[in-house]
Design an enzyme around this catalytic site. Structure first.
Site, mmCIF file in Angstrom:
data_model
loop_
_atom_site.group_PDB
_atom_site.id
_atom_site.type_symbol
_atom_site.label_atom_id
_atom_site.label_comp_id
_atom_site.label_asym_id
_atom_site.label_seq_id
_atom_site.Cartn_x
_atom_site.Cartn_y
_atom_site.Cartn_z
ATOM 1 C CE LYS A 133 -4.359 -1.530 1.797
ATOM 2 N NZ LYS A 133 -4.445 -1.932 3.175
ATOM 3 C CG HIS A 136 -3.226 7.593 2.631
ATOM 4 N ND1 HIS A 136 -3.454 8.323 3.623
ATOM 5 C CD2 HIS A 136 -3.370 6.352 2.912
ATOM 6 C CE1 HIS A 136 -4.207 7.706 4.414
ATOM 7 N NE2 HIS A 136 -4.036 6.409 4.052
ATOM 8 C CG HIS A 139 0.539 6.115 6.064
ATOM 9 N ND1 HIS A 139 0.277 5.617 4.753
ATOM 10 C CD2 HIS A 139 0.241 5.234 6.858
ATOM 11 C CE1 HIS A 139 -0.488 4.618 4.715
ATOM 12 N NE2 HIS A 139 -0.224 3.977 6.333
HETATM 13 N N1 ARG Z 1 -0.129 -1.444 9.955
HETATM 14 C C1 ARG Z 1 -1.357 -0.989 11.017
HETATM 15 C C2 ARG Z 1 -2.255 0.009 10.069
HETATM 16 O O1 ARG Z 1 -1.835 0.782 9.208
HETATM 17 C C3 ARG Z 1 -0.673 0.072 11.989
HETATM 18 C C4 ARG Z 1 -0.154 -0.720 12.982
HETATM 19 C C5 ARG Z 1 0.256 -0.089 14.397
HETATM 20 N N2 ARG Z 1 0.807 -0.974 15.436
HETATM 21 C C6 ARG Z 1 0.469 -1.713 16.069
HETATM 22 N N3 ARG Z 1 1.471 -2.431 16.756
HETATM 23 N N4 ARG Z 1 -0.718 -2.268 15.947
HETATM 24 O O2 ARG Z 1 -3.489 0.126 10.538
#
Ligand code: ARG
Length: 572
Positions: A133, A136, A139
């Site tokens: 992905k 964007h 983020h």
């Molecule tokens: N990759 C996840 C997202 O974009 C965020 C992860 C955040 N960190 C965690 N330990 N859950 O939604």
């Protein structure tokens, strides 16, 4: 010690000497919180409302104020005057200037740094992008808040571990491999990266509507990843590399780094022991074929651990990750810089850890933030109006370049400065308000050199540098600090003296915007000073003091910008 803290300590002392027997009087720390800045400067630099003492002393506040003022012996710090139940303080301006400047000069560019966090470790989970992905603009906040907090904690002497908890596990990767095998080409993915991967994913879903059997094929590919099948692993790892290669460009532009890229897939072999532990501790219950931890008494929905098809989920991996981080880094705090939409998820995770009997569960903190919209429009992937961070940053640099061309046509390294200013404008906007607030990104505001903006603060820094370049030999003259007793110098000194405290508060509240606020205030105060006073003129000892103040402002602005991840060009 900053001025307010000092005053509070002196008031506490004065109170004790006047009423040695009294009980229930406020501590110096509490007094500090009570000290206020009067709305009208003619009333003094600080005011202490005596109402809080009325009950303990059984005395009317105006009387208390009078008696305290009579007992005050610290004229060298401030003179005092009782007004309507307030004890008003007029700082000894020359002493205040001398003390503040001495502290600033002694610390140099490390002003505000400390060893507060010595021996303590903070894990920061930020950015945490998803494979295949694109970055964007949404983020931006997790990336920059996390990056800034890391710098702040480093500055305060903590050991920090920056973790990019990659979203690199899930059935979607089986589907992507399936789509790639059917319609993709290596050259295309190599050349167009995430765009090509996204197209494959979209196509998979479109075709699967017609041909549901595709879903089974996708699942089969995911199973192959799980089983470590060489071909599946090779493609999967390659998708990951391509994504990270793209992300690295953005991270480089923003100056963001990580100590670990251990993402969700890293925890695949670490979940079984956690599940076993949950089972042993009697926390795992079956519900409609799935295994969950019941959180009813905590007024939360159950935390799903194993789905009815046997698959683990995001939450399972987060449990394993938290335990792994504690065992590996022995963190004093583990911060999760993640959008507030995941509030429930983190409350569940932290509660489950607590139920498992981990006392450090209380040291896990969800550092939530609001949404970002662009020129008034919400960003939603579904509606398709996604502003890519890379494009936004590129555009910011182009626009900054145009403004610089107009304002400073003779500047030497325009490209470099345009990069610093363009990126700075975007980052400043992101870190300008309380993190929980939603942000609307607007070009005219972000790039307004005269408003509250990154370029404005950077420009002020460059202005300080320019004054200093002209100061020449004044740097060797012994300064006369009594040249800094005017209103504008004092206002600036007050902000500078508070800066170390701002850094500590920003760390305590996980709030980089407090530093953004502080550098903006300092920049405004400096500009006011600059317009009202001729820094380099007059007799040398006074000019040397003004130059030293300019240098202090420069240094603190630079540090503040650094702490929020913004560069400070010396010429603009
Ligand atoms: N990759 C996840 C997202 O974009 C965020 C992860 C955040 N960190 C965690 N330990 N859950 O939604």
């Amino acid at each position: 010690m900053d001025t307010i803290t000092r005053l509070a300590a002196l008031i506490a002392e004065c109170m004790k000497s006047r009423w040695p027997e009294a009980e229930g009087l406020p501590s110096a720390e509490e007094l500090r919180g009570l000290l206020a800045v009067p709305p009208d400067p003619a009333l003094g630099d600080y005011a202490f409302p005596c109402f809080r003492l009325a009950k303990s002393l059984r005395m009317a506040p105006p009387k208390i104020a009078e008696e305290l003022c009579a007992a005050w012996t610290q004229e060298s710090t401030a003179s005092v005057r009782p007004v309507n139940g307030y004890m008003n303080f007029f700082l000894n301006r020359a002493n205040f200037a001398a003390e503040t400047m001495a502290a600033l000069l002694a610390a140099g560019d490390r002003y505000g740094a400390s060893d507060l966090g010595a021996g303590k470790t903070i894990c920061l989970d930020y950015s945490s992008i998803n494979i295949a992905k694109r970055f964007h603009i949404g983020h931006l906040s997790t990336t920059m808040i996390g990056h800034s907090l890391k710098r702040i904690y480093d500055f305060l002497g903590y050991t920090t571990v920056g973790i990019n908890h990659l979203g690199d596990w899930g059935t979607q990767f089986g589907k992507m491999i399936c789509a790639y095998k059917k319609w993709g080409s290596r050259e295309d993915v190599e050349a167009r990266g995430i765009d090509a991967m996204t197209e494959l994913y979209v196509r998979f879903h479109k075709e699967a509507e017609e041909n549901p059997a595709l879903e089974d094929e996708g699942r089969a590919w995911f199973k192959k990843i799980e089983d470590g099948d060489p071909e599946a692993m090779e493609i999967f790892t390659w998708f990951k590399d391509v994504t990270l290669r793209d992300a690295a460009k953005v991270y480089d532009t923003l100056g963001v780094t990580f100590d670990s890229y251990a993402g969700e897939s890293f925890y695949i072999d670490k979940m079984e022991p956690v599940i076993q532990e949950l089972r042993d501790k009697g926390l795992l219950v079956q519900s409609q074929g799935a295994w969950v931890v019941d959180l009813e008494e905590d007024h939360m929905p159950p935390c799903l651990i194993i789905k009815s098809d046997g698959a683990t989920i995001y939450a399972t991996r987060d449990l394993a990750a938290a335990i792994y981080r504690q065992n590996t880094y022995h963190f004093d705090k583990c911060l999760y810089v993640v959008a507030y939409q995941q509030d429930l998820h983190f409350r569940q995770i932290f509660r489950v850890l607590e139920k498992m009997g981990y006392p450090w569960a209380k040291d896990c903190v969800h550092v939530a933030f609001g949404m970002i919209s662009f020129e008034g429009e919400a960003l939603s992937t579904r509606k398709g109006n996604v502003v890519h961070l890379e494009d936004l940053l590129d555009q910011a640099v182009v626009k900054a370049r145009e403004i610089i061309e107009e304002k400073s046509p003779n500047l030497e390294n325009k490209d470099e400065v345009a990069r610093q200013v363009g990126i700075g404008a975007v980052v400043y906007t992101d870190l300008s308000a309380n993190r929980i607030k939603d942000i609307d990104f607007r070009w005219d505001r972000a790039l307004n050199f005269d408003g509250e903006s990154g370029p404005y603060v950077q420009y002020t820094h460059a202005r300080c540098c320019s004054v200093l370049r002209k100061a020449g030999s004044l740097a060797d003259v012994t300064p006369d600090w009594s040249a800094l007793t005017d209103d504008e110098a004092q206002a600036l000194l007050r902000l500078l003296s508070r800066f170390p405290e701002v850094i500590r508060e920003a760390a305590e509240k996980y709030e980089p915007s407090m530093i953004t606020r502080a550098v903006t205030d300092i920049a405004q105060a400096f500009n006011k000073y600059y317009y009202e006073h001729r820094i380099l003129d007059g007799e040398p000892a006074g000019a040397a003091a003004r130059v030293a103040l300019t240098d202090a402002a420069r240094s603190v602005i630079r540090t503040g910008l650094y702490l929020i991840g913004i560069e400070a060009p010396e010429r603009m």
